[in-house]
Design a protein around this motif. Structure first.
Motif, PDB file in Angstrom:
ATOM      1  N   ALA A  57      33.606   3.620  33.924  1.00 45.03           N
ATOM      2  CA  ALA A  57      32.848   3.392  32.687  1.00 45.03           C
ATOM      3  C   ALA A  57      33.696   3.942  31.545  1.00 45.03           C
ATOM      4  N   ASP A  58      33.300   3.623  30.329  1.00 43.68           N
ATOM      5  CA  ASP A  58      33.887   4.284  29.169  1.00 43.68           C
ATOM      6  C   ASP A  58      32.991   5.463  28.842  1.00 43.68           C
ATOM      7  N   TYR A  59      33.578   6.642  28.727  1.00 43.47           N
ATOM      8  CA  TYR A  59      32.837   7.870  28.506  1.00 43.47           C
ATOM      9  C   TYR A  59      33.100   8.388  27.094  1.00 43.47           C
ATOM     10  N   TYR A  60      32.011   8.506  26.326  1.00 42.37           N
ATOM     11  CA  TYR A  60      32.095   8.976  24.947  1.00 42.37           C
ATOM     12  C   TYR A  60      31.469  10.358  24.835  1.00 42.37           C
ATOM     13  N   TYR A  61      32.141  11.210  24.062  1.00 45.50           N
ATOM     14  CA  TYR A  61      31.674  12.568  23.803  1.00 45.50           C
ATOM     15  C   TYR A  61      31.282  12.651  22.339  1.00 45.50           C
ATOM     16  N   LEU A  62      30.044  13.068  22.079  1.00 48.53           N
ATOM     17  CA  LEU A  62      29.569  13.219  20.703  1.00 48.53           C
ATOM     18  C   LEU A  62      29.193  14.665  20.435  1.00 48.53           C
ATOM     19  N   ASP A  63      29.919  15.306  19.537  1.00 42.20           N
ATOM     20  CA  ASP A  63      29.564  16.633  19.036  1.00 42.20           C
ATOM     21  C   ASP A  63      28.480  16.392  17.986  1.00 42.20           C
ATOM     22  N   LEU A  64      27.220  16.562  18.385  1.00 39.21           N
ATOM     23  CA  LEU A  64      26.140  16.164  17.489  1.00 39.21           C
ATOM     24  C   LEU A  64      25.921  17.117  16.327  1.00 39.21           C
ATOM     25  N   ILE A  65      26.533  18.261  16.352  1.00 40.88           N
ATOM     26  CA  ILE A  65      26.462  19.164  15.196  1.00 40.88           C
ATOM     27  C   ILE A  65      27.383  18.628  14.093  1.00 40.88           C
ATOM     28  N   THR A  66      28.594  18.295  14.468  1.00 39.21           N
ATOM     29  CA  THR A  66      29.575  17.796  13.504  1.00 39.21           C
ATOM     30  C   THR A  66      29.246  16.383  13.039  1.00 39.21           C
ATOM     31  N   TYR A  67      28.760  15.555  13.957  1.00 37.81           N
ATOM     32  CA  TYR A  67      28.507  14.140  13.649  1.00 37.81           C
ATOM     33  C   TYR A  67      27.015  13.827  13.746  1.00 37.81           C
ATOM     34  N   ARG A  68      26.234  14.567  13.006  1.00 37.15           N
ATOM     35  CA  ARG A  68      24.771  14.435  13.004  1.00 37.15           C
ATOM     36  C   ARG A  68      24.336  13.018  12.625  1.00 37.15           C
ATOM     37  N   ASP A  69      25.042  12.388  11.680  1.00 37.47           N
ATOM     38  CA  ASP A  69      24.671  11.037  11.248  1.00 37.47           C
ATOM     39  C   ASP A  69      24.770  10.031  12.397  1.00 37.47           C
ATOM     40  N   ILE A  70      25.797  10.163  13.218  1.00 37.31           N
ATOM     41  CA  ILE A  70      25.942   9.274  14.380  1.00 37.31           C
ATOM     42  C   ILE A  70      24.848   9.583  15.399  1.00 37.31           C
ATOM     43  N   SER A  71      24.597  10.846  15.631  1.00 36.62           N
ATOM     44  CA  SER A  71      23.552  11.251  16.569  1.00 36.62           C
ATOM     45  C   SER A  71      22.197  10.690  16.150  1.00 36.62           C
ATOM     46  N   ASN A  72      21.923  10.696  14.860  1.00 37.46           N
ATOM     47  CA  ASN A  72      20.649  10.177  14.359  1.00 37.46           C
ATOM     48  C   ASN A  72      20.557   8.658  14.468  1.00 37.46           C
ATOM     49  N   LYS A  73      21.680   7.983  14.467  1.00 43.42           N
ATOM     50  CA  LYS A  73      21.705   6.520  14.541  1.00 43.42           C
ATOM     51  C   LYS A  73      21.400   6.014  15.961  1.00 43.42           C
ATOM     52  N   ILE A  74      21.770   6.783  16.958  1.00 45.38           N
ATOM     53  CA  ILE A  74      21.612   6.357  18.351  1.00 45.38           C
ATOM     54  C   ILE A  74      20.153   6.047  18.705  1.00 45.38           C
ATOM     55  N   PRO A  75      19.175   6.889  18.355  1.00 44.21           N
ATOM     56  CA  PRO A  75      17.782   6.534  18.659  1.00 44.21           C
ATOM     57  C   PRO A  75      17.329   5.244  17.960  1.00 44.21           C
ATOM     58  N   GLU A  76      17.812   5.014  16.757  1.00 43.84           N
ATOM     59  CA  GLU A  76      17.471   3.790  16.030  1.00 43.84           C
ATOM     60  C   GLU A  76      17.970   2.559  16.773  1.00 43.84           C
ATOM     61  N   ILE A  77      19.190   2.622  17.250  1.00 39.93           N
ATOM     62  CA  ILE A  77      19.810   1.467  17.915  1.00 39.93           C
ATOM     63  C   ILE A  77      19.206   1.219  19.289  1.00 39.93           C
ATOM     64  N   TYR A  78      19.010   2.281  20.058  1.00 36.61           N
ATOM     65  CA  TYR A  78      18.641   2.124  21.460  1.00 36.61           C
ATOM     66  C   TYR A  78      17.167   2.395  21.773  1.00 36.61           C
ATOM     67  N   GLY A  79      16.405   2.807  20.778  1.00 39.65           N
ATOM     68  CA  GLY A  79      14.979   3.010  20.988  1.00 39.65           C
ATOM     69  C   GLY A  79      14.647   4.136  21.943  1.00 39.65           C
ATOM     70  N   ILE A  80      15.464   5.149  21.950  1.00 39.42           N
ATOM     71  CA  ILE A  80      15.204   6.314  22.794  1.00 39.42           C
ATOM     72  C   ILE A  80      15.022   7.533  21.908  1.00 39.42           C
ATOM     73  N   GLU A  81      14.311   8.499  22.411  1.00 40.57           N
ATOM     74  CA  GLU A  81      14.068   9.721  21.664  1.00 40.57           C
ATOM     75  C   GLU A  81      15.319  10.602  21.663  1.00 40.57           C
ATOM     76  N   HIS A  82      15.594  11.243  20.527  1.00 40.93           N
ATOM     77  CA  HIS A  82      16.732  12.160  20.426  1.00 40.93           C
ATOM     78  C   HIS A  82      16.461  13.412  21.259  1.00 40.93           C
ATOM     79  N   GLU A  83      17.437  13.782  22.054  1.00 44.96           N
ATOM     80  CA  GLU A  83      17.411  15.038  22.798  1.00 44.96           C
ATOM     81  C   GLU A  83      18.804  15.648  22.735  1.00 44.96           C
ATOM     82  N   SER A  84      18.893  16.901  23.063  1.00 42.03           N
ATOM     83  CA  SER A  84      20.183  17.571  23.091  1.00 42.03           C
ATOM     84  C   SER A  84      20.114  18.708  24.107  1.00 42.03           C
ATOM     85  N   PRO A  85      20.999  18.666  25.072  1.00 44.79           N
ATOM     86  CA  PRO A  85      21.995  17.643  25.366  1.00 44.79           C
ATOM     87  C   PRO A  85      21.329  16.388  25.926  1.00 44.79           C
TER      88      PRO A  85
END
Length: 109
Positions: free
Chosen positions: A52-80
């Motif tokens: 698979a392609d494995y992506y690492y997201l530092d959600l502190i540094t890239y909060r805007d990307i982290s916030n976009k993921i629930p919008e796109i995929y319809g899942i609730e934000h969690e961490s980790p």
């Protein structure tokens, strides 16, 4: 394991496109959280995850990307959180201590 750093919102479009060919995995990691560190270590140290392609997201540094993921995929934000994308949809997600290599492997396969 070769991780791709998720640092630009445009990469989310690439993930969607590529998910038609092979699974895409996003690991959302909070660098300030000990639970996140434990989950990350479990996945990072595994040497038998499926292709698979494995992506690492530092959600502190890239909060805007982290916030976009629930919008796109319809899942609730969690961490980790680990998310498997297939055919442009979140086919699997797990968070906190529910993140296991066995479950992730099964979801990717």
């Amino acid at each position: 394991m070769n991780w791709i750093n998720l640092t630009e919102e445009a990469q989310l479009e690439e993930i969607n496109k590529n998910s038609a060919v092979k699974p895409q995995v996003i690991f959302k990691h909070s660098t300030r959280c000990s639970i996140s560190k434990t989950a990350w270590n479990r996945v990072e140290k595994s040497d038998n995850l499926p292709d698979a392609d494995y992506y690492y997201l530092d959600l502190i540094t890239y909060r805007d990307i982290s916030n976009k993921i629930p919008e796109i995929y319809g899942i609730e934000h969690e961490s980790p959180q680990v998310i498997v994308i297939k055919d442009g949809k979140a086919s699997y997600d797990a968070d906190h201590f529910d993140i296991t290599v066995d479950d992730l492997s099964e979801a990717i396969a």
